[in-house]
Design a protein around this motif. Structure first.
Motif, mmCIF file in Angstrom:
data_model
loop_
_atom_site.group_PDB
_atom_site.id
_atom_site.type_symbol
_atom_site.label_atom_id
_atom_site.label_comp_id
_atom_site.label_asym_id
_atom_site.label_seq_id
_atom_site.Cartn_x
_atom_site.Cartn_y
_atom_site.Cartn_z
ATOM 1 N N PRO A 68 2.835 6.966 -3.230
ATOM 2 C CA PRO A 68 3.376 8.195 -4.140
ATOM 3 C C PRO A 68 2.636 8.585 -5.679
ATOM 4 O O PRO A 68 2.667 9.257 -5.747
ATOM 5 N N SER A 69 2.937 7.467 -6.002
ATOM 6 C CA SER A 69 2.632 7.270 -7.521
ATOM 7 C C SER A 69 0.975 7.399 -7.858
ATOM 8 O O SER A 69 0.091 8.906 -8.592
ATOM 9 N N ALA A 70 -0.628 7.015 -6.517
ATOM 10 C CA ALA A 70 -1.204 7.977 -6.786
ATOM 11 C C ALA A 70 -1.151 10.006 -6.112
ATOM 12 O O ALA A 70 -2.161 10.600 -6.722
ATOM 13 N N VAL A 71 -0.212 9.919 -5.738
ATOM 14 C CA VAL A 71 -0.321 11.242 -5.032
ATOM 15 C C VAL A 71 0.112 12.099 -6.234
ATOM 16 O O VAL A 71 0.373 13.347 -6.517
ATOM 17 N N THR A 86 0.923 -1.531 0.213
ATOM 18 C CA THR A 86 -0.161 -0.446 0.353
ATOM 19 C C THR A 86 1.165 1.545 0.060
ATOM 20 O O THR A 86 0.691 2.031 -0.673
ATOM 21 N N LEU A 87 1.913 1.088 0.662
ATOM 22 C CA LEU A 87 2.448 2.509 0.907
ATOM 23 C C LEU A 87 3.210 2.806 -0.276
ATOM 24 O O LEU A 87 3.540 4.199 -0.625
ATOM 25 N N ILE A 112 -5.305 -3.222 -4.558
ATOM 26 C CA ILE A 112 -4.640 -3.682 -2.350
ATOM 27 C C ILE A 112 -5.730 -4.711 -2.629
ATOM 28 O O ILE A 112 -4.790 -5.658 -2.666
ATOM 29 N N VAL A 113 -6.654 -4.878 -2.700
ATOM 30 C CA VAL A 113 -7.864 -5.740 -2.754
ATOM 31 C C VAL A 113 -7.352 -7.080 -3.814
ATOM 32 O O VAL A 113 -7.276 -8.310 -3.375
ATOM 33 N N ILE A 159 0.737 -10.549 -7.876
ATOM 34 C CA ILE A 159 0.629 -9.012 -8.905
ATOM 35 C C ILE A 159 1.682 -8.520 -7.472
ATOM 36 O O ILE A 159 2.407 -7.387 -7.502
ATOM 37 N N ARG A 160 1.847 -8.692 -6.082
ATOM 38 C CA ARG A 160 2.850 -8.118 -4.803
ATOM 39 C C ARG A 160 4.139 -8.146 -5.798
ATOM 40 O O ARG A 160 4.899 -7.622 -5.093
#
Lengths: 291, 524, 316
Positions: free
Chosen positions: C10-13, C5-6, C302-303, C311-312
């Motif tokens: 950054p990419s979302a921001v 998640t962490l 995330i789900v 994927i992770r």
């Protein structure tokens, strides 16, 4: 074409697969729902295409005879400025034809290219993915409102909006399909013999992604008709005096009690068009799944 | 109004108007004139109490309280008063917050005697300081008013006592009193709050109980209103309903008692519906026009502009767009205006042969021209389409370009249209100088047509700077100039409408179309 | 999981930041001037200039952008130019109205779509199956603006039983408010309901083929009990997934329905803001739309990652 035996042998695999794919598409086109859809599309877009030949009047010719009831001379009657409603509906369908034929392919080509290029180059992929994210965040009409604010309402705004909306749809689909195909044997083989990555992509991978892209195209046409109607309905689409199914519907609301028929024809045509493309899309999907 | 007041007013010999327009004849079958209704209530004594539910298409715009702006019609005269009112037939001033006034012979000094015992809604007394502060607000560059040119001509304001104001002007003007009709008097300390929409402190019959921006107003009867016995209503609810069809449906379902300015065809549809009435504002100041940017080569030739005016079928616009509400027009003036001339109304009756001939003379046949319009207002779309078709008939190639309101208004102000433009204007009903100095399309100093013409400026000044009503000769000269130049082609003289349930009685409005609910009541 | 998640944050921001730049500058490309609309008709250039100054529109674009950004970061969305009210209040009020509409539509979609899907799922005769299937295809295809006009034609013009538009008293007086809600909610619910029907019937058919159903029948469990107790619950997961997507689309589709029925929701607010060049309000609305989309995407990712370790690892 000069090809080494190895590449010829490799090329055979995708070719065979491609044929299998096309027969899947053929099966799809011949499902009952797809046939109904295609017939509807041929009728409506045929009328739109031949509008100058078959429409009884000019769609913008006005006169003092407003709100004439349906008659032998005006099959659907006339509108508030004495224009022939049938002609306006036919020319309205023509607008959708224009939007579908121009904007969907633009969106499809740009989207597919972006999605595919991303697979080859990792850092580009990140940027392109974020671009898709932002574009997807604008639903069709929100995008339309923004575009119309910048370049002004009109057919151009509809074309740009529909193209833009389609870019991430095709882009993501192409990316996912290409990624899954990339791990297939024949692609791996091509890469091992040293074919340049882009060549592998465009010669071997992309043709095989075509099936799903064609299904998406059918659905995108239906979306195009919907968005054109919605934008014209809200008043940011096709400019008056040109008719559009959406603007006809919007104007008809004012006259629902005086002339209910005004609304019916554009309602039927726009619904039939969206339905037709959905049916074709469903049919193709079924055909491909059965493969 | 008590008789002695009217007499005193006449004695004061204000701006005696030369031409007296005869009672309005624009009353349609099935429609009733607001004034007739106010003057002859049906013999029943007014019912007290009740809430009047008003629906209107746009939210009140507090920043423009000092200007005439359609969304404010329901608020300006219900919460505020101005110094004077106008007689609807001859524009003679009548007392409101001022009980009498005297103009010096040179037309440069005006003394108002103010009404005593008037209080604002917070209980504080209304005094000369509030009048001066409100007029000063109109002088500010950031505050809009169509009578600003009069306000900025004020050189001095004095208050000898709390109930007297002496106003000195740098020049005599024919439309001086229009300023005092248009300017609502706001409590001096609350003017900025009013323009910002934070509070509305006036002396009117109703006080603002709640304002929900974008949604509407709740008004409450002001018990200490200076007009004794008024108002009859307990309160007023103003609700913004953005769509004409929805307003109509609310009216018909009894959710609303009064719908402001329905789309013309919706309004016209009420003509045949029992239980509802369509009241037409006496102001008759809603004029639809098409105008030209005269710096565009094609449109710089006045023959082309005249040809365009001859080509457009005004009767069809009146019928098909305005539902028959109004009358065709060739000039901006309503019947109440001293400049109104009945013989010129049909000057531009449709004449295709003449139009084509003019175009050929000007070598304009086959040329294309853009027509911009504000698509936010439905009738514009209709007029644009009719104009487009009619101009095609005489050999022009018009191209319609719809714009959104903020874009259209911006281009209107800066003269940014590279062709023709189509919208509406007001101010044909007041003193003619207010139109040529304040209403945008005609403003001689700067207008959207970029019509920068020395003769026009001189005519406009002649009209404006006359001590009292301009002479007939001046007005005739102005009319023939406007008809000849046609940088603005007036098409239809329509009016603002109030669609009401038949239970609503005694509705009235000012000559600026502001609702006057002093004697309005809801019949049980 | 937490680290994944962490890593995505950054990419979302960045997306949000880029979106804010794009929204701000694209909007300023649009011709028009909120001050012109505010000044009203017949306003002089001096008046418009003074209003521009009051609104801070005469400052350099970069400064205006930074002021906006600073406001947002400190939780202040600013004031609407045209509506003279805090934007946070305007948005929450219209969002309430849109939510009322969306919930109404959702109820119709779940009940109507659920019933049709159920009957289509258990239908044995070809004819009834084809009819129901055609019905759902039709429901998905018919544009909301067609349904809206059709409903008005039927229930407000033809048979005058419902008001043609407006929100009425809303939820404050629901005995009256529901009459206003009925038509827009039905118009909005149709595509969602049809989608639910389609997924439910398909999923039920798959469930019916499974062994436990045959066992149940063999054991003599009453068919109705078998359906309600076992088949339907087992068929729900894919329907719930699609429902999640559809809720997002309900809010997107609301803009058209709100226009037809003059429903004062978030879509109407946006249309009004863009048309009036109410820059701050438009910027805030669009940025919120992007934010909501990004959050939904993030949650989905995330789900997905939680359920699929590949994927992770791949995205590590």
């Amino acid at each position: 074409m000069t090809a080494t035996p190895t590449t010829t042998a490799l090329a055979l695999a995708p070719a065979r697969r491609a044929r299998a794919g096309h027969s899947g598409l053929m099966r799809g086109f011949t499902t009952p729902s797809a046939i109904v859809g295609i017939v509807l599309i041929v009728i409506i877009f045929g009328a739109g295409l031949l509008a100058p030949l078959i429409s009884p009047y000019s769609p913008t010719a006005q006169g003092p005879d407003a709100f004439l009831p349906p008659s032998g001379t005006h099959w659907l009657g006339t509108d508030e400025y004495g224009r022939d409603l049938l002609s306006r509906v036919i020319y309205g369908a023509r607008q959708d034809l224009i939007v579908g034929v121009i904007a969907v392919p633009i969106g499809a080509v740009v989207g597919t290219l972006l999605g595919t290029i991303g697979v080859a180059t990792k850092w580009l992929d990140v940027i392109i993915q974020r671009f898709f994210d932002v574009t997807l965040a604008f639903t069709g009409l929100v995008m339309g409102v923004t575009v119309a604010a910048i370049i002004g309402p009109g057919l151009a705004a509809v074309l740009i909006t529909v193209s833009f909306v389609n870019v991430p749809l095709f882009g993501r689909l192409a990316r996912n399909t290409v990624r899954s195909l990339r791990s297939r044997d024949y692609v791996t083989a091509a890469r091992i013999v040293g074919a340049p990555p882009l060549r592998v992509l465009f010669r071997h991978v992309l043709p095989n992604a075509l099936d799903s892209l064609i299904v998406q195209a059918a659905l995108s046409f239906s979306l195009a008709v919907f968005i054109e109607g919605a934008m014209s309905f809200v008043g940011i689409g096709v400019r008056p005096p040109d008719p559009s199914l959406g603007s006809l519907l919007r104007t008809s609301i004012t006259f629902l009690s005086r002339s209910p028929l005004y609304a019916v024809a554009p309602m039927v045509v726009v619904t039939a068009l969206v339905l037709a493309f959905n049916l074709v899309g469903d049919g193709l999907n079924k055909g491909l799944l059965k493969r | 109004m008590p008789l002695h007041m009217a007499r005193r007013m006449r004695r004061s010999r204000m701006l005696s108007l030369a031409t007296i327009a005869v009672a309005s004849a624009v009353v349609l079958t099935g429609c009733t004139s607001a004034v007739q209704k106010a003057e002859s209530p049906d013999g029943n004594s007014p019912t007290k109490g009740g809430i009047l539910h008003i629906v209107q298409a746009a939210d009140v715009q507090p920043a423009t309280l000092f200007a005439q702006n359609n969304p404010n019609f329901s608020l300006t005269r219900t919460v505020f008063n101005s110094l004077i009112d106008y007689n609807h037939k001859d524009l003679k001033p009548e007392p409101e917050l001022a009980t009498s006034w005297k103009m010096s012979d040179d037309g440069k000094a005006l003394t108002f005697q103010l009404r005593k015992g008037v209080t604002f809604h917070d209980g504080s007394a209304f005094t000369a300081a509030d009048v001066i502060a409100s007029l000063k607000a109109v002088q500010r560059p950031g505050v809009a008013s169509q009578t600003k040119s009069v306000a900025t001509a004020i050189s001095d304001m004095q208050a000898p006592n709390d109930h007297e104001v002496v106003i000195t002007f740098s020049q005599a003007m024919s439309n001086t009193m229009d300023l005092f009709l248009m300017t609502p008097i706001i409590k001096a300390a609350a003017i900025d709050d009013a323009l910002a929409g934070k509070s509305f402190m006036g002396t009117g019959p109703f006080s603002v109980k709640q304002y929900s921006p974008g949604q509407g107003f709740t008004l409450e009867r002001y018990d200490d209103y200076w007009k004794k016995g008024a108002p009859y209503l307990d309160g007023v609810q103003i609700t913004v309903v953005r769509d004409s069809q929805s307003m109509l449906s609310q009216l018909k379902s009894g959710q609303a008692d009064l719908a402001m300015d329905l789309a013309p065809l919706d309004a016209a549809s009420l003509k045949d519906t029992s239980g509802y009435e369509l009241e037409l504002s006496d102001a008759n100041d809603s004029v639809q026009y098409i105008a030209s940017n005269v710096t565009v080569p094609l449109l710089s030739d006045k023959r082309v502009r005249q040809a365009i005016s001859y080509a457009i079928d005004r009767k069809r616009i009146l019928e098909q767009v305005d539902g028959g509400i109004g009358s065709v027009a060739s000039l901006p003036w309503a019947e109440s205006s001293p400049a109104y001339d009945k013989s010129l109304v049909d000057h531009f009756a449709r004449d295709l042969a003449k139009s084509k001939q003019l175009l050929e003379e000007a070598d304009a046949v086959g040329k294309s021209v853009n027509i911009y319009y504000d698509a936010g207002f439905q009738p514009n779309t209709g007029i644009a389409q009719i104009a487009q078709f009619d101009l095609t008939q005489v050999g022009l190639k018009p191209n319609l370009i719809p714009l959104q309101a903020s874009d259209f208004l911006d281009k209107l102000r800066t003269g940014g249209f590279d062709g023709m433009f189509l919208t509406g204007h007001g101010f044909g009903q007041l003193n003619p100088a207010t139109l040529v100095k304040g209403a945008f399309p005609f403003n001689a100093d700067a207008n959207a047509s970029s019509f920068d013409n020395a003769e026009y400026k001189q005519l406009a000044n002649e009209l404006w700077l006359s001590n009292g009503v301009p002479s007939k000769a001046t007005l005739d000269k102005m009319n023939s100039f406007l008809l000849d130049q046609q940088f603005v082609s007036d098409l239809v003289l329509s009016t603002h409408t109030f669609a009401i349930s038949s239970k609503v009685k005694g509705l009235s409005e000012t000559m600026l179309d502001y609702l006057d609910l002093d004697s309005t009541y809801i019949q049980k | 999981m937490f680290r994944y998640t962490l890593r995505r944050l950054p990419s979302a921001v960045v997306v949000l930041f880029v979106a804010s730049v794009v929204i701000f500058f694209i909007l300023r490309l649009a011709p028009g001037d909120p001050a012109a609309a505010l000044a009203g008709p017949d306003a002089s250039t001096a008046t418009v200039q003074a209003i521009r100054h009051q609104l801070g529109l005469d400052q350099p674009l970069i400064t205006q952008y930074l002021i906006w950004l600073r406001g947002i970061l400190s939780g202040d969305l600013g004031n609407s130019y045209i509506l003279h009210a805090p934007i946070a209040q305007l948005i929450s009020e219209s969002l309430m109205n849109t939510t009322e509409l969306a919930i109404g539509a959702l109820v119709f979609a779940i009940v109507g779509g659920g019933l049709i899907g159920y009957f289509q799922g258990i239908a044995k005769r070809r004819a009834s199956q084809a009819t129901l299937s055609a019905l759902t295809s039709f429901g998905i295809a018919i544009p909301t603006y067609v349904t809206g006009v059709l409903l008005i034609l039927l229930f407000a013009v033809g048979w005058r039983v419902l008001p043609a538009g407006g929100i009425g008293p809303g939820i404050r007086d629901f005995s009256l408010g529901w009459q206003y809600l009925l038509m827009p909610a039905i118009a909005l619910s149709l595509p969602t309901g049809a989608t639910i029907a389609r997924f439910l019937s398909a999923s039920m058919r798959q469930t019916l083929d499974q062994d436990f159903v045959q066992t149940g029948i063999a054991k003599g469990i009453r068919p109705s009990r078998l359906m309600i107790g076992h088949v339907v619950p087992n068929s729900l997961p894919p329907v719930l997934t699609v429902l999640g997507i559809q809720i997002g689309q309900l809010f997107g589709g609301a803009i058209i329905v709100e226009t037809i029925f003059a429903w004062p929701g978030i879509g109407q607010l946006l249309l009004q803001a863009v048309t009036g060049r109410d820059y701050l309000l438009t910027q805030d609305l669009l940025l919120i739309a992007v934010l909501v989309f990004i959050v939904v995407q993030l949650i989905t990712d995330i789900v997905d990652a939680a359920m699929d370790p590949r994927i992770r690892l791949e995205r590590a």
